[in-house]
Design a protein around this motif. Sequence first.
Motif: not given
Length: 291
Positions: A25-31, A44-47
């Motif tokens: 989650y941390r990696r993708l949310a930052r990205k 959209t991806r962040f949500k």
Amino acid sequence: MEYKDYYKILEVEKNASADEIKRAYRRLARKYHPDRNKEEDAETRFKEINEAYEVLSDAEKRKAYDQLGANWKAGEQFRPPPGWEGGFARGRRTEDFGGFSDFFSSLFGGGMAGGSGFDPFGDRGAGSFQRAAPETRAKLSVSVRESFEGATRSINVGGKRLSVKIPKGVSSGQVIRLSGQGQQGGDLLLEIVLRESDGMRPDGKDIYVDVPVAAWTAAVGGQVSIPTLGGTVSMSVPPGSKSGRKMRLRGRGLPGKPTGDAYAILQVVAPEPKTEQQRKAYDALRSAFED
């Protein structure tokens, strides 16, 4: 409605540990955070990532989600099984948290107080079940010299005096985030506005400066001194140069990856004669060109 494969969204296996889910989650949310990623689908991806983490980071929600079975595929039309409760009492929705899908709402009733959302930019619990405090935005004027050398500034925002570290090489449009320093405990976002200083004009990482050149130097060539952020540099002016000619000094702009360049814009001038000898020299020059 479409089935959401939360494991696929977080790019983890179905047997992933809680730590593995948190790291993913941390990696993708930052990205995909909209403040950092300007791609059209970033928000959209962040949500989706936040929604997936809200379920998989909570042991009870994850267990209920897993009860749906392993045969569903992302994008398939989905309806909860008859009598589905998922271990949650229906009708406990306290508010519209926004951003969660119909799929989530159909399983968990739209939201439960005290969610486990995790914010990769400050651990604020902004993931979902608590409303994130609003971000405060302001502009910060920074001189070219401050950007080149780095600086610490003291500013007043909303009645609070704050110390702001200005990193080397910062340019217009970049944002400095001060966690928890905005309104209602939210973050303060300072948008940098780079301004001219020492006669040097910024353009991204590049710097432009006007350099006066005597008419005879422009005509026959010669050396001129060019001010840069790192000090004065001597440069050769080619014969026949005219006003507006741009001369590049590689790597003499603002620091960064890559470092910016400096550009000297020549401005041909005719110095005012102040002595009799100088006036005679101008007369001789005029005679030479009019003959």
